[in-house]
Write a protein that holds these residues in place. Structure first.
Motif, PDB file in Angstrom:
ATOM      1  N   LEU A  98      -7.769   1.436  -2.360  1.00 55.21           N
ATOM      2  CA  LEU A  98      -7.234   0.716  -1.569  1.00 55.21           C
ATOM      3  C   LEU A  98      -7.859  -0.756  -1.466  1.00 55.21           C
ATOM      4  N   LEU A 102       0.937  -1.232   0.098  1.00 53.40           N
ATOM      5  CA  LEU A 102       0.079   0.201   0.003  1.00 53.40           C
ATOM      6  C   LEU A 102       0.885   1.242   0.005  1.00 53.40           C
ATOM      7  N   ALA A 107      -5.804  -2.427  -4.156  1.00 53.86           N
ATOM      8  CA  ALA A 107      -4.361  -2.902  -3.814  1.00 53.86           C
ATOM      9  C   ALA A 107      -4.288  -4.145  -3.008  1.00 53.86           C
ATOM     10  N   VAL A 108      -5.053  -4.068  -1.980  1.00 55.97           N
ATOM     11  CA  VAL A 108      -4.888  -5.127  -1.043  1.00 55.97           C
ATOM     12  C   VAL A 108      -5.366  -6.520  -1.782  1.00 55.97           C
ATOM     13  N   VAL A 135      -0.476   3.065  -3.057  1.00 58.55           N
ATOM     14  CA  VAL A 135      -1.419   4.035  -2.883  1.00 58.55           C
ATOM     15  C   VAL A 135      -1.452   5.268  -2.319  1.00 58.55           C
TER      16      VAL A 135
END
Length: 507
Positions: free
Chosen positions: A120, A83, A123-124, A87
């Motif tokens: 977010l 992250l 991205a995880v 991000v």
């Protein structure tokens, strides 16, 4: 304008970290209490904060995993590092599976708060894990909103929190007391005057009250520290071994907490900084708020170091070793203490002492008692009721030695007076115990006064107890057995002078 906070939450992360799945009943346990459980376990009735024995009763096929915080931090570091790289450049780890960051800058970069939340979560997912995200003014509200994947409007934290039960504030004793007082929602609690809350519930109650009002007791600031409380350990030569670095972290964490305590301060966050021999500097921020012990800090730092090692960021060789490890506090505030009687500490406020003294004056010295643990061979001897104000007998060391004490598992309940019992074999003859601790025959039936008769399904023992053998009149020679019955009951039996008694019950 005050900054907004974004929080990412990975559901059931301790289960994912130990390799569990939603289709398998799995529980992660810490000190005999469930801290996380899979969806299949929840379908069987298992819940967080449930005792292990109760959880296993709900789900007989439950797979139990002892919690490994270092392993959780090692797994979660992959998420945090990804992250940071894709991000948002700076974030803080609240706990494995939960992280936070200021939302204003990343939201502008990604085109708004909704796009930030979507990016977010995506991205995880890129590292193969599920996630939800939420945004609000305060970190606490954002963390609660993340469970629903919601964005709380600016300035709307208090209104959004108001319908929630007071239990979401995370202080169980406070929530139980508020419910008994008729204050059942966060909104009801928020409407109470702050000065009255402070006087009644102390500093920690006031923090919960500020949270209920949508205020941030410790605002999310990326970097504000104090050199006076920063501690550093330098490795000469550069340290390549992870175990040696973890050992140094424990000593460093002790120094860190000692400095904060001496200054009367508490840190909202803790930054761990690692300097490498090749000139690089790595760091990770953890949420602290005065709740992390030295051991907890060590476990978190060790997990991160292991993750960096596995990712190839750290490695062997003099050019890759650690040259320095630094713990730096962020956003210091005065340590106002807390109302210890309501929240589980040993000390008691003066008001409670006066009230207890008045009750004792009216009803007698033993009218107000507290529980004290001590040594003993029987379960009932290990917990004693001590009149309020008296000092427990320090000679009864719980660690013993206590020859003849029963082995685990321990009974769930003991009886004030032993219940008459009978233990007989398949032919109806009483089971006896010889001087050499041999049973006269295999137990087949057990009868306990008030519980009826049931078939014996298993037993353990007998175990001898010889007390005060030098005292002709006060000596005692007995034997104990654990007996399980077909009706679901399990008993701790004692035989003395040829008679059986039920001393305790396993729930």
């Amino acid at each position: 304008m005050a900054d907004r906070s974004v929080v990412a939450w990975l559901p059931d992360f301790p289960i994912l970290a130990c390799g569990g799945t939603d289709t398998e009943p799995v529980a992660v346990v810490d000190r005999d209490m469930v801290v996380a459980c899979s969806a299949a376990a929840r379908a069987d009735g298992v819940r967080r904060r449930m005792r292990l024995r109760s959880a296993q009763a709900c789900s007989p096929q439950l797979r139990v995993v002892e919690r490994d915080l270092v392993a959780e931090m090692r797994t979660f570091e992959r998420v945090a590092g990804h992250l940071e790289a894709t991000v948002m450049p700076r974030l803080e780890v609240i706990r494995p599976g939960l992280l936070a960051a200021p939302a204003r800058g990343p939201a502008r970069y990604w085109g708004g708060e909704q796009h930030l939340v979507e990016r977010l979560v995506a991205a995880v997912a890129e590292v193969g894990l599920p996630a939800r995200a939420g945004i609000a003014d305060a970190v606490f509200t954002a963390a609660l909103a993340a469970r629903r994947g919601e964005i709380v409007p600016a300035g709307g934290d208090a209104a959004w929190l108001a319908p929630h039960p007071v239990g979401v504030l995370g202080v169980r004793q406070l929530a139980e007391l508020l419910e008994r007082l008729g204050v059942r929602t966060v909104g009801d609690f928020a409407r109470l005057p702050a000065d009255k809350v402070s006087a009644r519930f102390g500093a920690e109650g006031l923090v919960a009250h500020r949270t209920a009002r949508g205020e941030e007791p410790r605002p999310l600031i990326v970097r504000t520290g104090s050199d006076e409380c920063t501690v550093t350990h330098r490795f000469e030569p550069a340290e390549e071994r992870l175990e040696a670095a973890a050992f140094a972290t424990k000593a460093l964490a002790d120094r860190f907490h000692d400095r904060l305590a001496a200054a009367g301060l508490v840190a909202a966050r803790l930054e761990a900084v690692v300097d490498l021999a090749d000139g690089r500097r790595l760091s990770r921020i953890f949420r602290h708020e005065g709740r992390l012990s030295s051991l907890a800090v060590t476990e978190r730092v060790r997990g991160v170091l292991q993750a960096w090692t596995e990712a190839g960021v750290l490695g062997a060789g003099p050019e890759r070793g650690l040259t320095a490890l630094t713990l730096r506090p962020e956003q210091l505030s005065q340590d106002a203490g807390r109302q210890t009687a309501l929240f589980g500490d040993r000390h008691t406020p003066e008001e409670i002492e006066r009230a207890a003294a008045r009750v004792q004056a009216l009803l007698g010295h033993r009218a107000v008692v507290s529980m004290a643990t001590g040594g003993g061979r029987a379960p009932a001897e290990r917990v004693r009721l001590v009149p309020f104000g008296d000092v427990a007998d320090a000679r009864r060391d719980a660690d013993g030695p206590w020859p003849g004490q029963i082995p685990a598992p321990y009974p769930a309940a003991t009886f004030p007076e032993q219940l008459p019992a009978e233990l007989s074999d398949a032919d109806g003859r009483p089971v006896a115990v010889s001087g050499r601790l041999a049973l006269s025959s295999a137990p087949a039936l057990i009868t306990v006064d008030g519980y009826g008769q049931a078939a014996v399904t298993g037993w353990a023992g007998p175990w001898p107890v010889l007390e005060r053998w030098w005292d002709k009149d006060g000596g005692r020679r007995i034997a104990r057995m654990q007996v399980a019955a077909a009706d679901g009951h399990a008993w701790l039996l004692v035989i003395e002078q040829g008679r059986w008694w039920a001393e305790a019950h396993y729930g």
